[in-house]
Design an enzyme around this catalytic site. Sequence first.
Site, short mmCIF file in Angstrom:
data_model
loop_
_atom_site.label_atom_id
_atom_site.label_comp_id
_atom_site.label_asym_id
_atom_site.label_seq_id
_atom_site.Cartn_x
_atom_site.Cartn_y
_atom_site.Cartn_z
N PHE A 25 -0.21 -18.00 -6.09
CA PHE A 25 -0.01 -16.74 -6.81
C PHE A 25 0.54 -15.69 -5.86
O PHE A 25 -0.01 -15.43 -4.79
CB PHE A 25 -1.34 -16.25 -7.39
CG PHE A 25 -1.22 -14.94 -8.14
CD1 PHE A 25 -0.64 -14.89 -9.40
CD2 PHE A 25 -1.69 -13.76 -7.59
CE1 PHE A 25 -0.53 -13.70 -10.10
CE2 PHE A 25 -1.60 -12.55 -8.28
CZ PHE A 25 -1.00 -12.53 -9.53
N GLY A 26 1.68 -15.09 -6.25
CA GLY A 26 2.29 -14.03 -5.47
C GLY A 26 2.27 -12.71 -6.21
O GLY A 26 2.48 -12.66 -7.42
N TYR A 27 2.03 -11.61 -5.49
CA TYR A 27 1.92 -10.29 -6.11
C TYR A 27 2.78 -9.24 -5.41
O TYR A 27 2.91 -8.12 -5.89
CB TYR A 27 0.46 -9.82 -6.10
CG TYR A 27 -0.16 -9.86 -4.72
CD1 TYR A 27 -0.03 -8.79 -3.84
CD2 TYR A 27 -0.85 -10.99 -4.28
CE1 TYR A 27 -0.58 -8.84 -2.57
CE2 TYR A 27 -1.40 -11.04 -3.02
CZ TYR A 27 -1.26 -9.96 -2.16
OH TYR A 27 -1.80 -10.03 -0.90
N GLY A 28 3.38 -9.60 -4.28
CA GLY A 28 4.26 -8.69 -3.54
C GLY A 28 5.61 -9.36 -3.36
O GLY A 28 6.18 -9.91 -4.30
N SER A 29 6.13 -9.34 -2.14
CA SER A 29 7.45 -9.92 -1.89
C SER A 29 7.49 -11.41 -2.17
O SER A 29 8.57 -11.97 -2.41
CB SER A 29 7.87 -9.65 -0.44
OG SER A 29 6.97 -10.24 0.48
N GLU A 102 1.61 -15.00 5.99
CA GLU A 102 0.67 -13.99 5.52
C GLU A 102 -0.43 -13.61 6.52
O GLU A 102 -0.98 -12.51 6.44
CB GLU A 102 0.01 -14.47 4.22
CG GLU A 102 0.99 -14.78 3.10
CD GLU A 102 1.75 -13.56 2.61
OE1 GLU A 102 1.22 -12.43 2.73
OE2 GLU A 102 2.88 -13.72 2.13
#
Length: 196
Positions: A25-29, A102
């Site tokens: 799950f990605g929420y930024g770049s 990350e």
Amino acid sequence: MNEHPIETARAHFMAPPPSGDFWVFGYGSLMWNPGFDHTDAEPGLIYGYHRRFCLYSHRHRGTEELPGLVLGLAPGGCCRGMAFRVARENADSVLAYLWDREMVQYDYRPICAKVRLRARTVAARTFVVDARGATFAKSLDFNSTVRTIRRARGERGTNRDYLAQTVAHLQKLGIAGGHLQRLLQSVDALDRDGVA
């Protein structure tokens, strides 16, 4: 000898899925620039966390003298992002890439969380803020966040550009980003008013 907590977390995160493909799950770049092979991508919703500028950046979007801010998943609320399906045979390389990307500079905590997709719920690996970390900006209010983003610049450019790119990509992906839009409007308003 006891293993360092970060090494324990890394070993747990790097453990391959027991069977089949897995999700990230990605929420930024990561939403628009995942940087890893995936077989599918679709909008996802995670509960219990929200997207916020809450981690100090001393390198990519700021310096030691003038730190910037980057996004993290902070406790509370919910967050819309992108879920990426990764083939089981790519697990080792993708998980290593994600860890290196990350966990080098920021205080994230890797977790496996339930993410709601269009037609089902999946377990996805993601990174949330470690509130005990040295880079966690726990007490910044809206105006302080605006001033920090406006003045900071790092190796990858200005903090304002990072915010603007995030807003633009959220719009492109059809994901609401009202809070971030208000941040960007406030940063640009300070520039128009010539506030030091």
